[in-house]
Design a protein around this motif. Structure first.
Motif, PDB file in Angstrom:
ATOM      1  N   LEU A   1       0.859  -1.180   0.000  1.00 28.93           N
ATOM      2  CA  LEU A   1       0.000   0.000   0.000  1.00 28.93           C
ATOM      3  C   LEU A   1       0.898   1.235   0.000  1.00 28.93           C
ATOM      4  CD1 LEU A   1      -2.732   1.473   0.330  1.00 28.93           C
ATOM      5  CD2 LEU A   1      -2.488   1.150   2.810  1.00 28.93           C
TER       6      LEU A   1
ATOM      7  N   SER B   1      -0.208   4.421   7.210  1.00 25.97           N
ATOM      8  CA  SER B   1      -0.594   3.658   8.405  1.00 25.97           C
ATOM      9  C   SER B   1      -2.066   3.872   8.725  1.00 25.97           C
ATOM     10  CB  SER B   1       0.250   4.081   9.612  1.00 25.97           C
ATOM     11  OG  SER B   1       1.560   3.607   9.527  1.00 25.97           O
TER      12      SER B   1
ATOM     13  N   ILE C   1       3.741  -0.871   3.810  1.00 24.56           N
ATOM     14  CA  ILE C   1       3.181   0.446   3.541  1.00 24.56           C
ATOM     15  C   ILE C   1       4.281   1.430   3.194  1.00 24.56           C
ATOM     16  CG2 ILE C   1       1.112   0.132   4.971  1.00 24.56           C
ATOM     17  CD1 ILE C   1       2.545   1.816   7.152  1.00 24.56           C
TER      18      ILE C   1
ATOM     19  N   HIS D   1      -4.246   2.126   6.109  1.00 24.20           N
ATOM     20  CA  HIS D   1      -4.263   0.683   6.372  1.00 24.20           C
ATOM     21  C   HIS D   1      -5.257   0.361   7.485  1.00 24.20           C
ATOM     22  CE1 HIS D   1      -1.947  -3.110   7.868  1.00 24.20           C
ATOM     23  NE2 HIS D   1      -2.928  -3.459   7.049  1.00 24.20           N
TER      24      HIS D   1
END
Length: 379
Positions: free
Chosen positions: A88, A104, A118, A107
């Motif tokens: 991501l 973060s 990430i 997510h």
């Protein structure tokens, strides 16, 4: 090295489109006075509607992380489930907080039941392209089989009147006219909210339009030019930036230290010329014939730059006819890091693309004049 394809794209624009005359209903009136600069700025930027993550009382309806997650959710289908995501990568100017990282928080919003790598790219308009490049290189190197890359913004919460009222009050105390400096007010009428997301995979999808990423290039001219667009600091007479951390806390509100500001004088001087210079360098580097490009998607902050950009490109031998240019600025507004994602998504899902066509992406960033460009091939 693997080939890398954008196999699906998705856009999320919060709430309903907002017309020019309704902007101050959502953003509020600074010093309880209608803006005198608004009409001029809107006439030049040629934006007709935009989207805000606000209600009519100026209250937030979404966080940036929620806007981003909503765009990502549009990528999931029977071919790609949420738990299939391996990487991501998120780019934004307007994260909801300084820490934790934006990726973060996104997510966390996605409600996944697994860990995932990430990456957060912060900056200005190029932060979305930086996030895309991270995903592109990860899949190309074979480190990941797929990556979700997103560009998003929630600028509206930065532009509400309460963020500027303290500066107006301070000017009153100094017996000056309580009008917020143009460099701060300018961007209130330029920026808006939304997100665009790409799914990158190492194989194209059958019977669906996929876009092969041929290359992505980046250029910075910070070694030549001072800062033009900035926040969390104040520009000094010598062109340097003084950090928010070096101001007493009571000055943060009085001087709108955290407001996003634009030095429009050097913006006009450099933004188009350096954009043409960097694009010419990429065409030379990749030995690319401009006639082989079928679609030109150039992120511009304002319609004011539209004709000038075409002219500057032509001066360096990149004279693309108007029928190749694709713009959606007037309908969705300037969404910073998300703009190029949203334009690609609109074109990709338009049904107009033909196999073998080439799409050129151009993204300028006026922060301290950085640029990116990319070439995609329709599969």
């Amino acid at each position: 090295m693997s080939n890398v394809y954008i196999t699906k794209s998705s856009t999320y624009l919060p709430n309903e489109p907002i017309a020019n005359d309704d902007m101050e209903t959502y953003l509020g009136l600074v010093n309880n006075t209608p803006s005198k600069a608004r009409a001029l700025i809107l006439r030049n930027n040629q934006i007709k509607t935009r989207y805000y993550a606000l209600d009519k009382n100026g209250n937030p309806t979404h966080t940036n992380a929620q806007i981003t997650a909503n765009a990502i959710n549009g990528l999931f289908d029977e071919n790609f489930k949420k738990e299939d995501m391996e990487l991501l990568s998120c780019g934004t100017t307007s994260a909801d907080q300084i820490q934790p990282s934006h990726a973060s928080m996104v997510h966390g919003e996605l409600g996944m039941n697994k860990s995932v790598e990430i990456n957060t790219s912060m900056g200005l308009c190029n932060s979305g392209m930086n996030a895309l490049n991270y995903g592109f290189l990860s899949v190309k190197a074979g480190v990941k089989n797929n990556a979700v890359c997103v560009g998003s913004e929630r600028f509206s919460s930065w532009m509400t009147a309460d963020k500027f009222d303290h500066e107006a009050e301070n000017l009153k105390l100094l017996e000056e006219r309580p009008i917020v400096a143009f460099k701060r007010e300018f961007l209130r009428w330029m920026l808006s909210d939304g997100a665009g997301a790409f799914l990158l995979e190492n194989k194209p999808r059958e019977n669906q339009t996929s876009l092969k990423i041929e290359w992505i290039d980046f250029y910075s001219y910070a070694h030549e030019i001072e800062a033009c667009m900035y926040s969390g600091c104040e520009k000094q007479e010598d062109g340097s930036l003084r950090s928010w951390a070096d101001y007493p806390s009571d000055e943060w509100l009085k001087q709108s230290i955290f407001a996003l500001k634009q030095d429009t004088k050097i913006l006009d001087q450099y933004i188009l010329v350096k954009g043409a210079q960097s694009l010419r360098a990429s065409f030379d580097k990749h030995e690319l014939d401009p006639e082989s490009v079928d679609h030109v998607l150039a992120h511009i902050s304002s319609g004011y730059f539209k004709d000038g950009l075409k002219e500057e490109f032509a001066k360096v031998g990149l004279d693309f006819p108007w029928e190749k240019w694709f713009y959606n600025l007037s309908e969705v507004g300037n969404i910073g890091a998300g703009s190029i994602f949203i334009a690609v998504e609109q074109l990709m899902n338009s049904g107009k693309l033909k196999k073998g066509e080439r799409i050129l992406l151009c993204v300028p960033e006026s922060g301290r004049f950085a640029y990116s460009c990319a070439l995609l091939t329709v599969c």
